[in-house]
Scaffold this active site. Structure first.
Site, PDB file in Angstrom:
ATOM      1  N   LYS A   1     -10.872  -1.919   6.455  1.00  0.00           N
ATOM      2  CA  LYS A   1      -9.766  -1.445   7.281  1.00  0.00           C
ATOM      3  C   LYS A   1     -10.367  -0.931   8.597  1.00  0.00           C
ATOM      4  CE  LYS A   1      -6.273   2.251   7.112  1.00  0.00           C
ATOM      5  NZ  LYS A   1      -5.317   2.961   6.240  1.00  0.00           N
TER       6      LYS A   1
ATOM      7  N   ARG B   1       0.477  10.362  -0.129  1.00  0.00           N
ATOM      8  CA  ARG B   1       0.782  11.453   0.820  1.00  0.00           C
ATOM      9  C   ARG B   1       1.978  12.266   0.396  1.00  0.00           C
ATOM     10  NH1 ARG B   1       0.198   8.249   6.580  1.00  0.00           N
ATOM     11  NH2 ARG B   1      -1.655   7.146   5.920  1.00  0.00           N
TER      12      ARG B   1
ATOM     13  N   GLU C   1       0.865  -1.182   0.000  1.00  0.00           N
ATOM     14  CA  GLU C   1       0.000   0.000   0.000  1.00  0.00           C
ATOM     15  C   GLU C   1       0.897   1.226   0.000  1.00  0.00           C
ATOM     16  OE1 GLU C   1      -2.722   0.404   3.343  1.00  0.00           O
ATOM     17  OE2 GLU C   1      -2.870   2.559   2.972  1.00  0.00           O
TER      18      GLU C   1
HETATM   19  C1  3PG Z   1      -1.206   5.245   8.437  1.00  0.00           C
HETATM   20  O1  3PG Z   1      -2.221   5.559   7.861  1.00  0.00           O
HETATM   21  O2  3PG Z   1      -0.230   5.989   8.588  1.00  0.00           O
HETATM   22  C2  3PG Z   1      -1.189   3.869   8.900  1.00  0.00           C
HETATM   23  O3  3PG Z   1      -2.265   3.655   9.713  1.00  0.00           O
HETATM   24  C3  3PG Z   1       0.066   3.446   9.515  1.00  0.00           C
HETATM   25  O4  3PG Z   1       0.044   3.653  10.866  1.00  0.00           O
HETATM   26  P1  3PG Z   1       1.333   3.275  11.694  1.00  0.00           P
HETATM   27  O5  3PG Z   1       2.430   4.217  11.260  1.00  0.00           O
HETATM   28  O6  3PG Z   1       0.902   3.509  13.120  1.00  0.00           O
HETATM   29  O7  3PG Z   1       1.660   1.841  11.392  1.00  0.00           O
END
Ligand code: 3PG
Length: 208
Positions: A128, A44, A40
Protein backbone atom coordinates in the site's frame (compact mmCIF):
# COMPACT_ATOMS: atom_id res chain seq x y z
CA UNK A 1 -3.90 -16.33 -0.80
CA UNK A 2 -1.21 -13.99 -2.09
CA UNK A 3 -2.28 -10.36 -1.66
CA UNK A 4 -1.31 -9.69 -5.29
CA UNK A 5 -4.21 -11.98 -6.24
CA UNK A 6 -6.48 -9.18 -4.98
CA UNK A 7 -5.70 -7.06 -8.03
CA UNK A 8 -7.38 -9.61 -10.29
CA UNK A 9 -10.81 -8.72 -8.87
CA UNK A 10 -10.90 -5.12 -10.05
CA UNK A 11 -9.18 -1.75 -10.03
CA UNK A 12 -10.45 -0.39 -6.68
CA UNK A 13 -10.44 -1.71 -3.12
CA UNK A 14 -12.98 0.18 -1.01
CA UNK A 15 -11.77 1.37 2.38
CA UNK A 16 -14.84 0.94 4.58
CA UNK A 17 -15.74 2.42 7.95
CA UNK A 18 -18.88 0.86 9.44
CA UNK A 19 -20.51 1.95 12.68
CA UNK A 20 -23.65 -0.21 12.69
CA UNK A 21 -23.56 -3.98 12.38
CA UNK A 22 -26.97 -3.89 10.69
CA UNK A 23 -25.43 -1.94 7.80
CA UNK A 24 -22.62 -4.40 7.14
CA UNK A 25 -24.37 -7.04 5.07
CA UNK A 26 -26.50 -4.68 2.96
CA UNK A 27 -23.45 -2.52 2.28
CA UNK A 28 -21.36 -5.51 1.26
CA UNK A 29 -24.16 -6.83 -0.94
CA UNK A 30 -24.42 -3.42 -2.60
CA UNK A 31 -20.70 -3.36 -3.34
CA UNK A 32 -20.68 -6.93 -4.66
CA UNK A 33 -23.69 -6.12 -6.83
CA UNK A 34 -21.57 -3.37 -8.37
CA UNK A 35 -18.75 -5.80 -9.09
CA UNK A 36 -16.57 -4.94 -6.10
CA UNK A 37 -15.75 -8.10 -4.17
CA UNK A 38 -12.59 -7.22 -2.27
CA UNK A 39 -13.60 -5.24 0.82
CA UNK A 40 -11.24 -3.62 3.32
CA UNK A 41 -13.17 -3.04 6.52
CA UNK A 42 -11.19 -0.78 8.82
CA UNK A 43 -10.72 -1.59 12.49
CA UNK A 44 -11.70 1.97 13.37
CA UNK A 45 -15.06 1.39 14.93
CA UNK A 46 -16.11 -0.76 17.87
CA UNK A 47 -18.40 -2.69 15.51
CA UNK A 48 -15.76 -3.46 12.87
CA UNK A 49 -15.04 -7.07 13.84
CA UNK A 50 -18.72 -7.91 14.21
CA UNK A 51 -19.38 -6.27 10.84
CA UNK A 52 -16.72 -8.39 9.18
CA UNK A 53 -18.09 -11.54 10.78
CA UNK A 54 -21.54 -10.69 9.47
CA UNK A 55 -20.23 -10.09 5.95
CA UNK A 56 -18.13 -13.26 5.94
CA UNK A 57 -21.19 -15.28 7.03
CA UNK A 58 -23.76 -13.52 4.86
CA UNK A 59 -22.01 -12.46 1.66
CA UNK A 60 -19.96 -15.39 0.38
CA UNK A 61 -18.82 -13.55 -2.75
CA UNK A 62 -17.12 -10.87 -0.65
CA UNK A 63 -13.39 -11.22 0.04
CA UNK A 64 -13.08 -9.51 3.40
CA UNK A 65 -9.88 -8.03 4.75
CA UNK A 66 -9.21 -6.09 7.92
CA UNK A 67 -7.87 -2.57 7.45
CA UNK A 68 -6.11 -0.25 9.89
CA UNK A 69 -4.31 -3.25 11.41
CA UNK A 70 -1.80 -1.75 13.83
CA UNK A 71 -1.01 -4.40 16.44
CA UNK A 72 -0.55 -8.11 17.01
CA UNK A 73 -3.92 -8.15 18.75
CA UNK A 74 -5.53 -6.65 15.64
CA UNK A 75 -3.90 -9.34 13.48
CA UNK A 76 -5.02 -12.15 15.77
CA UNK A 77 -8.59 -10.82 15.96
CA UNK A 78 -8.79 -10.50 12.17
CA UNK A 79 -7.41 -13.99 11.59
CA UNK A 80 -9.73 -15.51 14.20
CA UNK A 81 -12.89 -14.32 12.49
CA UNK A 82 -11.76 -15.48 9.06
CA UNK A 83 -10.49 -12.36 7.34
CA UNK A 84 -8.68 -13.25 4.13
CA UNK A 85 -6.09 -10.48 4.31
CA UNK A 86 -4.92 -7.52 6.40
CA UNK A 87 -3.94 -3.97 5.50
CA UNK A 88 -1.74 -1.83 7.73
CA UNK A 89 -1.35 1.95 7.43
CA UNK A 90 2.43 1.69 7.95
CA UNK A 91 4.92 -1.12 8.23
CA UNK A 92 6.92 -2.62 11.07
CA UNK A 93 8.64 -5.99 11.07
CA UNK A 94 6.53 -6.84 14.14
CA UNK A 95 3.29 -6.48 12.22
CA UNK A 96 4.71 -8.56 9.38
CA UNK A 97 5.78 -11.28 11.82
CA UNK A 98 2.37 -11.25 13.52
CA UNK A 99 0.67 -11.72 10.16
CA UNK A 100 2.98 -14.56 9.14
CA UNK A 101 2.41 -16.24 12.53
CA UNK A 102 -1.35 -15.93 12.03
CA UNK A 103 -1.23 -17.04 8.38
CA UNK A 104 -2.80 -13.76 7.32
CA UNK A 105 -1.59 -12.21 4.04
CA UNK A 106 -0.58 -8.59 4.60
CA UNK A 107 -0.74 -5.54 2.36
CA UNK A 108 1.67 -3.32 4.28
CA UNK A 109 1.47 0.45 4.17
CA UNK A 110 4.52 2.44 3.13
CA UNK A 111 5.14 6.10 2.37
CA UNK A 112 8.94 6.39 2.12
CA UNK A 113 11.85 4.60 0.48
CA UNK A 114 12.97 3.40 3.91
CA UNK A 115 9.61 1.79 4.64
CA UNK A 116 9.61 0.17 1.21
CA UNK A 117 13.07 -1.26 1.93
CA UNK A 118 11.96 -2.60 5.32
CA UNK A 119 8.90 -4.26 3.79
CA UNK A 120 11.01 -5.67 0.92
CA UNK A 121 13.51 -7.05 3.41
CA UNK A 122 10.68 -8.97 5.04
CA UNK A 123 9.50 -10.36 1.71
CA UNK A 124 6.72 -7.95 0.71
CA UNK A 125 6.65 -6.71 -2.89
CA UNK A 126 2.99 -5.61 -3.11
CA UNK A 127 2.61 -2.55 -0.89
CA UNK A 128 0.00 0.00 0.00
CA UNK A 129 1.24 3.55 -0.65
CA UNK A 130 -0.37 5.64 2.09
CA UNK A 131 -1.39 8.41 2.34
CA UNK A 132 -1.00 8.49 -1.41
CA UNK A 133 -1.84 12.04 -2.40
CA UNK A 134 -0.49 13.61 0.76
CA UNK A 135 2.80 11.64 0.51
CA UNK A 136 3.59 12.77 -3.01
CA UNK A 137 1.00 11.16 -5.23
CA UNK A 138 1.82 10.30 -8.79
CA UNK A 139 5.21 12.04 -8.77
CA UNK A 140 6.29 10.01 -5.75
CA UNK A 141 5.11 6.73 -7.30
CA UNK A 142 7.09 7.54 -10.45
CA UNK A 143 10.16 8.29 -8.33
CA UNK A 144 9.80 5.03 -6.37
CA UNK A 145 9.60 3.07 -9.64
CA UNK A 146 13.30 3.80 -10.25
CA UNK A 147 14.94 2.04 -7.32
CA UNK A 148 12.01 -0.30 -6.65
CA UNK A 149 11.27 -1.63 -10.13
CA UNK A 150 9.96 -4.93 -8.76
CA UNK A 151 7.46 -3.37 -6.36
CA UNK A 152 3.73 -2.97 -7.06
CA UNK A 153 1.70 -0.39 -5.14
CA UNK A 154 -1.90 0.09 -4.08
CA UNK A 155 -2.09 3.87 -3.55
CA UNK A 156 -4.69 4.86 -0.98
CA UNK A 157 -5.56 8.19 0.56
CA UNK A 158 -6.96 11.22 -1.23
CA UNK A 159 -7.85 9.36 -4.43
CA UNK A 160 -11.19 9.96 -6.14
CA UNK A 161 -13.12 8.42 -9.00
CA UNK A 162 -11.77 11.27 -11.13
CA UNK A 163 -8.10 10.84 -10.22
CA UNK A 164 -7.95 7.04 -9.92
CA UNK A 165 -7.39 6.49 -13.69
CA UNK A 166 -4.20 8.58 -13.53
CA UNK A 167 -2.87 6.36 -10.74
CA UNK A 168 -3.96 3.19 -12.53
CA UNK A 169 -1.98 4.32 -15.59
CA UNK A 170 1.30 3.99 -13.69
CA UNK A 171 3.19 0.76 -14.43
CA UNK A 172 3.82 0.17 -10.70
CA UNK A 173 0.12 0.56 -9.74
CA UNK A 174 -2.32 -2.30 -10.21
CA UNK A 175 -5.15 -1.23 -7.92
CA UNK A 176 -6.20 1.83 -5.89
CA UNK A 177 -7.85 2.11 -2.50
CA UNK A 178 -10.38 4.68 -1.42
CA UNK A 179 -13.34 5.48 0.76
CA UNK A 180 -15.39 7.16 -1.95
CA UNK A 181 -17.43 4.02 -2.68
CA UNK A 182 -19.08 4.14 0.74
CA UNK A 183 -19.79 7.79 1.57
CA UNK A 184 -20.96 8.35 5.13
CA UNK A 185 -24.10 10.12 3.94
CA UNK A 186 -25.19 7.20 1.76
CA UNK A 187 -24.52 4.74 4.56
CA UNK A 188 -26.46 6.85 7.08
CA UNK A 189 -29.38 7.00 4.65
CA UNK A 190 -29.01 3.27 3.89
CA UNK A 191 -28.91 4.26 0.24
CA UNK A 192 -27.56 0.93 -0.99
CA UNK A 193 -28.47 1.67 -4.60
CA UNK A 194 -26.12 4.64 -4.49
CA UNK A 195 -23.32 2.41 -3.23
CA UNK A 196 -23.97 -0.09 -6.02
CA UNK A 197 -23.78 2.79 -8.53
CA UNK A 198 -20.46 3.95 -7.08
CA UNK A 199 -19.13 0.39 -7.10
CA UNK A 200 -20.22 -0.14 -10.70
CA UNK A 201 -18.43 3.04 -11.74
CA UNK A 202 -15.31 2.03 -9.80
CA UNK A 203 -15.32 -1.44 -11.37
CA UNK A 204 -15.33 0.12 -14.82
CA UNK A 205 -12.32 2.39 -14.19
CA UNK A 206 -9.39 1.95 -16.51
CA UNK A 207 -6.01 3.56 -16.78
CA UNK A 208 -6.16 7.12 -18.13
C1 3PG B 1 -7.95 5.71 4.85
O1 3PG B 1 -7.11 5.10 5.46
O2 3PG B 1 -8.86 6.37 5.38
C2 3PG B 1 -7.87 5.56 3.41
O3 3PG B 1 -6.63 5.94 2.99
C3 3PG B 1 -8.94 6.21 2.66
O4 3PG B 1 -8.58 7.49 2.31
P1 3PG B 1 -9.63 8.36 1.52
O5 3PG B 1 -10.80 8.61 2.45
O6 3PG B 1 -8.86 9.61 1.20
O7 3PG B 1 -10.04 7.58 0.30
Amino acid sequence: MNTLDLVSYGPVIPVIVIDRVDDAVPMARALVAGGVRVLEVTLRTPAALQCMEAIIAGVPDAIVGAGTVRSKADVQAAAKIGCRFAVSPGYTSAIGQACRDAGLPLLPGTATAGEVMQANADGYRFLKFFPAVQAGGIAMLKALAGPFGDVVFCPTGGITVETAPQFLALPNVKVCGGSWLTPAGAVAAQDWDRITQLATAASALRAA
